[in-house]
Design a protein around this motif. Structure first.
Motif, PDB file in Angstrom:
ATOM      1  N   ARG A 150     -36.404  -3.826  35.162  1.00 36.73           N
ATOM      2  CA  ARG A 150     -35.456  -4.360  34.277  1.00 36.73           C
ATOM      3  C   ARG A 150     -35.245  -5.751  34.501  1.00 36.73           C
ATOM      4  O   ARG A 150     -34.871  -6.731  33.775  1.00 36.73           O
ATOM      5  N   TRP A 153     -37.870  -7.963  33.469  1.00 33.31           N
ATOM      6  CA  TRP A 153     -37.991  -8.128  32.018  1.00 33.31           C
ATOM      7  C   TRP A 153     -36.866  -8.944  31.471  1.00 33.31           C
ATOM      8  O   TRP A 153     -37.021  -9.956  30.536  1.00 33.31           O
ATOM      9  N   ARG A 167     -40.687  -7.319  26.241  1.00 31.97           N
ATOM     10  CA  ARG A 167     -39.819  -6.258  26.898  1.00 31.97           C
ATOM     11  C   ARG A 167     -39.640  -5.284  25.691  1.00 31.97           C
ATOM     12  O   ARG A 167     -39.458  -3.973  25.986  1.00 31.97           O
ATOM     13  N   LEU A 221     -46.033  -6.169  32.958  1.00 33.29           N
ATOM     14  CA  LEU A 221     -45.342  -6.952  33.554  1.00 33.29           C
ATOM     15  C   LEU A 221     -46.338  -8.175  33.869  1.00 33.29           C
ATOM     16  O   LEU A 221     -46.054  -9.395  33.588  1.00 33.29           O
TER      17      LEU A 221
END
Ligand SMILES: C[S@@+](CC[C@H](N)C(=O)[O-])C[C@H]1O[C@@H](n2cnc3c(N)ncnc32)[C@H](O)[C@@H]1O
Length: 269
Positions: A150, A153, A167, A221
């Protein structure tokens, strides 16, 4: 084959995820259960984090491990010297095995990248498992239980609208919503359903150890990071370094990582 997983390089995968999926594997096996003499299928074995842990835990009769990435399968095959393990290319949403062929069907860190319908894979895992057998899967709780992901992102999303969209497409998948996993198991006709959280820690030596696997381009990612211009990537790295360091000297940091894990039993006819 319905998958969005971005598999490019097995060594990069090991640094990005394999080192952590090896930590998760024993916890998932505790939840999924395993018994000597079983004939087991693993769907989406990748480089073999769960595969080899299963044989270390129990004297299985046979383990069929399938994946659709030739690159990861080649790395798993290079590590394998156990004739009970069969590593095969295949699609978890269209398994080429007859009904009720296995005692147990397992899958780790796969379902969220099976698009658009992870339900297809669960249905196939149930189909090939005998009545009384177990179907179980686990994957990172990306929205609520994965701060190291997180952090990347959310930092990227604050800098770039395209990252916010990526995301939301990735971390916002319906499978992560509260109750969705157990509901999927129930809709596949499984019984005695048990969903729980499994936790490991991801321990990084320094910022480079955290950042480099993403910069290498592996996974969702990584796929985003390699689209960036040099300037945009440097800017993301700058803010991410600040988030990682939290005002202290570079060095070791440790993040929790929680996996959602669900198991259920194929009802007797
Ligand atoms: C994040 S990796 C997990 C690998 C391994 N289970 C682990 O825990 O390290 C996801 C894996 O699922 C595989 N995969 C995704 N969709 C698949 C499908 N439809 N059929 C077979 N394998 C699939 C990918 O190729 C990749 O190896």
């Amino acid at each position: 084959m319905p998958s969005m997983f971005n598999a490019r390089d097995a060594d990069n995968y090991e640094r990005l995820m394999g080192r952590w999926s090896r930590r998760l594997a024993p916890l998932f096996i505790d939840h999924a259960g395993i018994t000597a003499g079983e004939n087991v299928i693993e769907v989406g074995c990748g480089t073999g984090s769960l595969t080899f842990a299963l044989l270390q835990r129990a004297a299985l009769a046979r383990l069929t491990a399938i994946d659709h990435s030739e690159i990861y399968l080649a790395a798993a095959k290079a590590k394998n010297n156990d004739p009970r393990i069969s590593l095969e290319r295949g699609d978890g949403c269209a398994l080429h095995f007859p009904d009720a062929s296995f005692d147990r069907a397992l899958s780790m860190l796969v379902l969220p990248s099976v698009l658009p319908e992870p339900e297809l894979m669960v249905a196939e895992m149930r189909r090939v498992t005998r009545p009384g057998g177990v179907v179980a899967a686990a994957f990172w709780d990306s929205p609520g239980g994965s701060p190291s992901q997180r952090m990347l992102w959310d930092t990227a999303a604050a800098l770039d609208e395209a990252a916010a969209e990526a995301r939301d497409r990735t971390v916002g998948r319906p499978i992560y919503m509260p109750g969705a996993l157990a509901r999927m198991w129930a809709e596949a006709g499984l019984v005695e359903i048990d969903q729980r959280s499994l936790m490991i820690r991801m321990d990084f030596a320094n910022f480079a150890d955290y950042w480099q696997p993403f910069a290498s381009g592996e996974g969702a990612l990584g796929a985003y990071v390699v689209t960036l211009s040099d300037g945009a990537r440097d800017r993301l790295e700058h803010y991410l370094r600040s988030a990682y360091l939290t005002g202290r000297a570079d060095g070791a940091r440790s993040f929790v990582a929680v996996a959602l894990s669900c198991r259920g039993v194929v009802p007797e006819a």
